[in-house]
Design an enzyme around this catalytic site. Structure first.
Site, short mmCIF file in Angstrom:
data_model
loop_
_atom_site.label_atom_id
_atom_site.label_comp_id
_atom_site.label_asym_id
_atom_site.label_seq_id
_atom_site.Cartn_x
_atom_site.Cartn_y
_atom_site.Cartn_z
N THR A 92 0.82 -1.21 0.00
CA THR A 92 0.00 0.00 0.00
C THR A 92 0.86 1.26 0.00
O THR A 92 0.48 2.29 -0.57
CB THR A 92 -0.94 -0.03 1.22
OG1 THR A 92 -1.82 -1.15 1.05
CG2 THR A 92 -1.78 1.23 1.34
N SER A 131 1.57 -7.35 -0.87
CA SER A 131 2.31 -8.36 -0.11
C SER A 131 1.63 -9.72 -0.02
O SER A 131 2.31 -10.72 0.23
CB SER A 131 2.73 -7.83 1.26
OG SER A 131 1.67 -7.79 2.16
N THR A 187 1.86 -4.46 4.21
CA THR A 187 1.80 -4.81 5.64
C THR A 187 1.24 -6.21 5.90
O THR A 187 1.45 -6.77 6.96
CB THR A 187 0.95 -3.78 6.40
OG1 THR A 187 -0.34 -3.73 5.80
CG2 THR A 187 1.59 -2.41 6.39
N ASP A 188 0.51 -6.77 4.91
CA ASP A 188 -0.16 -8.06 5.17
C ASP A 188 0.83 -9.18 5.52
O ASP A 188 0.55 -10.02 6.38
CB ASP A 188 -1.00 -8.50 3.96
CG ASP A 188 -2.22 -7.61 3.75
OD1 ASP A 188 -2.54 -6.81 4.65
OD2 ASP A 188 -2.86 -7.73 2.68
N1 ASN Z 1 -1.34 -1.96 4.01
C1 ASN Z 1 -0.92 -2.82 3.10
O1 ASN Z 1 0.18 -2.73 2.63
C2 ASN Z 1 -1.87 -3.94 2.74
C3 ASN Z 1 -1.72 -4.49 1.34
N2 ASN Z 1 -2.82 -5.39 1.07
C4 ASN Z 1 -0.41 -5.25 1.17
O2 ASN Z 1 -0.02 -5.97 2.07
O3 ASN Z 1 0.20 -5.15 0.14
#
Ligand code: ASN
Length: 322
Positions: free
Chosen positions: A12, A54, A87-88
Site C-alpha cells: 500500500t 504483499s 503490511t499483510d
Molecule cells: N497496508 C498494506 O500494505 C496492505 C496491502 N494489502 C499489502 O499488504 O500489500
C-alpha cells in the site's frame, strides 16, 4: 554522511487510490521517489526490487530479497537498509530476513496502511522514521526492525493486529523496543537473543493449521497422506488440542514429521501444563515441539529455516526454545 539503501517491494505504501472507484492499486512509478530527493543529511540509494501487493510475496521472493540485501551491503558498504513492503505479510518477510541475513548492518522494514494519495497517508512518515532508525548508531545488533507509526519493534515480535488502523503493528509479548520522535530515535530495550542461520535456499514444505473447539480429525488425517516436511499447529490456550486430533498428530510425529505447537492466543507461550487427553503434557510426551512465543506464521518460517539445518527432533527442539 551515512549511506542508506532503500529497497522497494510494493504494498500500500507504493499504491494510490482511484478517486472514481475507491480501489487501491499499485502504481507504475513509486510515489515515494519524490520524497527521497529532498533529504540532505543522508546519501540515499534506491532500488525498485519488486512492486507486489504483499499477499503476492512468496518465500522465494523473500529469500532473493535477503540475498540482494547481503550482496548490495557487501559491494557498497551501506550503513543501513530500509525495505518498504505491504503490511499483510511484512512480519513474515521481516522475520525471515532476521533469521537468514548474513550482514549485521541495521535493516528496517516498513509499510503503510493508507495509500500515497489518501488523506493522512502514513507512508512518507513511516519511510522517514525508518531511514532515521537505520541511520541511528544504536540500531546495530538488534536484528531486523519493524518501524511504523513512530514505534520500533523487533521483526521477531511484531505482528499485524488491526486490518486498517495505522497503529496496527504491535509486539504482544514485549511491546516496542524504541520510539521515533521529531528529535530523534530512542531505543529503550534491546533484544536478548539474536539468531542467524547460514542458509542459501529454503526448500521444505511446512504447513500451518489452526485448532478450533470440537475440531474434526479429517484435516490432520489428510495431512498424514500428503508430502510434507513439517507442520505448525496454532493450538488452544497454553498448548492443548481437542482429543480427536491426538491420534493423527501421533501418526505424523511417528512418520518423522516435526510438529511445532504455537498458541492461537494473541499473547503468551505454550507449555506442557495440562495432563488431560489432548493436553500439552500429552502432546509434549508424544514428541510435539513447543515454541517460545512465536505466532503461527513466524513459527512456519522458522521451521522452514531450521529444517534446512536439521530434521533431528532433538536438535529442532532447542531451536524453538530461543
Ligand atoms: N497496508 C498494506 O500494505 C496492505 C496491502 N494489502 C499489502 O499488504 O500489500
Amino acid at each position: 554522511m551515512k549511506k542508506i539503501l532503500i529497497i522497494h517491494t510494493g504494498g500500500t505504501i507504493a499504491m494510490s487510490e482511484d478517486k472514481q472507484t475507491g480501489e487501491v492499486k499499485p502504481n507504475l512509478e513509486n510515489p515515494l521517489h519524490q520524497l527521497l530527493t529532498n533529504l540532505e543529511d543522508v546519501e540515499i540509494s534506491i532500488e525498485d526490487f519488486l512492486n507486489l501487493p504483499s499477499p503476492h510475496m512468496t518465500i522465494d521472493h523473500m529469500v532473493s530479497l535477503a540475498r540482494r540485501i547481503d550482496k548490495r551491503v557487501s559491494d557498497h558498504k551501506f550503513d543501513g537498509v530500509v525495505v518498504t513492503h505491504g503490511t499483510d505479510t511484512l512480519e513474515e518477510t521481516g522475520y525471515l530476513l532476521d533469521l537468514i541475513l548474513k550482514h549485521s548492518c541495521p535493516v528496517v522494514i516498513t509499510g503503510a496502511m493508507r495509500s500515497s494519495n489518501e488523506l493522512g497517508s502514513d507512508g512518507p512518515h513511516n519511510l522517514l522514521s525508518s531511514i532515521r532508525t537505520a541511520m541511528s548508531e544504536d540500531a546495530g545488533d538488534k536484528g531486523v526492525l519493524v518501524v511504523l507509526n513512530d514505534e520500533i519493534h523487533t521483526a521477531k515480535n511484531a505482528t499485524k493486529t488491526h486490518t486498517s488502523n495505522i497503529a496496527t503493528f504491535q509486539s504482544p509479548q514485549y511491546g516496542p523496543i524504541g520510539i521515533v520522535t521529531k528529535r530523534g530515535v530512542h531505543f529503550h530495550h534491546s533484544p536478548t537473543v539474536n539468531e542467524t542461520f547460514n542458509i542459501d535456499t529454503l526448500s521444505k514444505k511446512v504447513l500451518l493449521i489452526k485448532a478450533v473447539a470440537g475440531m474434526e480429525r479429517e484435516i490432520l488425517d489428510a495431512l498424514c497422506h500428503i508430502q510434507l516436511d513439517g507442520l505448525v499447529i496454532e493450538a488452544l490456550g497454553q498448548g492443548n488440542m481437542p482429543p480427536e486430533t491426538v491420534e493423527p498428530i501421533k501418526r505424523l510425529v511417528k512418520k518423522g514429521i516435526p510438529v511445532v505447537l504455537v498458541s492461537r492466543c494473541f499473547n503468551g507461550i505454550v507449555q506442557d501444563i495440562y495432563g488431560y487427553d489432548g493436553g500439552g503434557k500429552q502432546l509434549k510426551d508424544l514428541g510435539v515441539i513447543f515454541t517460545n512465543g512465536l505466532n503461527g506464521q513466524k513459527a512456519r518460517i522458522k521451521l522452514m529455516v531450521a529444517l534446512e539445518k536439521t530434521t533431528d527432533l532433538s536438535r529442532l527442539k532447542p531451536i524453538f526454545q530461543q
